[in-house]
Motif scaffolding. Structure first.
Motif, short mmCIF file in Angstrom:
data_model
loop_
_atom_site.label_atom_id
_atom_site.label_comp_id
_atom_site.label_asym_id
_atom_site.label_seq_id
_atom_site.Cartn_x
_atom_site.Cartn_y
_atom_site.Cartn_z
N PRO A 4 0.83 -1.20 0.00
CA PRO A 4 0.00 0.00 0.00
C PRO A 4 0.87 1.26 0.00
CG PRO A 4 -0.60 -1.49 1.79
CD PRO A 4 0.62 -2.04 1.15
N LEU A 5 0.48 2.20 -0.81
CA LEU A 5 1.21 3.46 -0.91
C LEU A 5 0.26 4.62 -0.66
CD1 LEU A 5 3.19 2.72 -4.19
CD2 LEU A 5 4.08 2.61 -1.86
N LYS A 6 0.80 5.72 -0.17
CA LYS A 6 0.01 6.92 0.02
C LYS A 6 -0.43 7.43 -1.34
CE LYS A 6 -0.04 11.31 2.40
NZ LYS A 6 0.68 12.20 3.32
N TYR A 7 -1.70 7.84 -1.42
CA TYR A 7 -2.23 8.33 -2.69
C TYR A 7 -1.71 9.74 -2.98
CZ TYR A 7 -5.33 10.05 -6.28
OH TYR A 7 -5.81 10.59 -7.44
N ASN A 8 -1.10 9.91 -4.14
CA ASN A 8 -0.71 11.23 -4.64
C ASN A 8 -0.60 11.10 -6.16
OD1 ASN A 8 1.91 10.16 -5.27
ND2 ASN A 8 2.58 10.62 -3.18
N GLU A 9 -0.20 12.15 -6.83
CA GLU A 9 -0.17 12.11 -8.30
C GLU A 9 0.81 11.05 -8.82
OE1 GLU A 9 0.45 15.04 -12.15
OE2 GLU A 9 0.13 15.91 -10.17
N LYS A 10 1.96 10.94 -8.16
CA LYS A 10 2.98 9.98 -8.59
C LYS A 10 2.49 8.54 -8.45
CE LYS A 10 7.74 8.54 -7.78
NZ LYS A 10 8.93 8.72 -6.95
N THR A 11 1.93 8.20 -7.28
CA THR A 11 1.45 6.83 -7.09
C THR A 11 0.22 6.54 -7.94
OG1 THR A 11 0.20 7.51 -5.12
CG2 THR A 11 2.42 6.63 -4.77
#
Length: 196
Positions: free
Chosen positions: A1-8
């Protein structure tokens, strides 16, 4: 799981474009176990499960979700007739999520966007219903226990009073109570109509 942002987000879109089915079966248990092992300091984590298949042991997946439902909520989407409806509905139910299905001719966005909206809305848990002027609460409720309630979601609840002969024994009104993340709520309901 990754933090949601534009890159992810862009990485996720790129990954989705490259996904290919190997027809080797559906493995939901291990990815969920990996996600649940990553503790979150935030509020309840929302997990979206999209599948067109079945698993060998659906009960183990549902039990895994049930044991992690305090900090995780699952929203499930089944595609086509080959998906395991019982599994997807079970996962959503034990985690207080929502399940929906996409069949031929359906727009995916019409199914997924309401789930995304629901995942961001407040939920009322520990729901109870009381009848006005009835200290004994002599009526039956189905389903029992009552499910959580969410904004813009229809939740059918049936009330039955076996001790009265009148058409509308709930005409004096109802009080719905429950808990949200930041306190309790009370919702009075007036002008209750009933059918026999």
């Amino acid at each position: 799981p990754l933090k949601y942002n534009e890159k992810t987000s862009m990485s996720g879109i790129a990954l989705a474009r490259e996904l290919m089915a190997n027809l080797g079966g559906t493995n939901i248990y291990n990815p969920l176990k990996e996600i649940f092992s990553k503790k979150t300091a935030q509020c309840k984590r929302n997990i979206f499960i999209l599948t067109d298949g079945e698993v060998r042991d659906p009960e183990s997946v549902i039990n895994l979700v049930r044991t992690n439902n305090e900090t995780n909520q699952c929203f499930t989407v089944g595609f086509g007739r080959g998906c395991d409806a019982g599994l997807l509905e079970g996962i959503a139910k034990v985690s207080n999520g929502i399940c929906d299905f996409v069949q031929e001719g359906d727009l995916i966005s019409e199914k997924v966007i309401p789930l995304l909206t629901a995942s961001r809305s407040d939920k009322i848990k520990d729901v109870e219903i009381f009848r006005a002027n009835d200290s004994n609460d002599t009526f039956q409720i189905a389903p029992f226990p009552l499910p959580f309630l969410m904004k813009n979601q229809v939740t059918p609840i049936f009330l039955y009073n076996p001790t009265t002969q009148t058409n509308n024994s709930f005409s004096s009104g109802l009080l719905v109570t429950g808990n949200k993340d930041f306190g309790s709520v009370e919702i009075p309901i007036y002008n209750v109509n009933s059918t026999t």
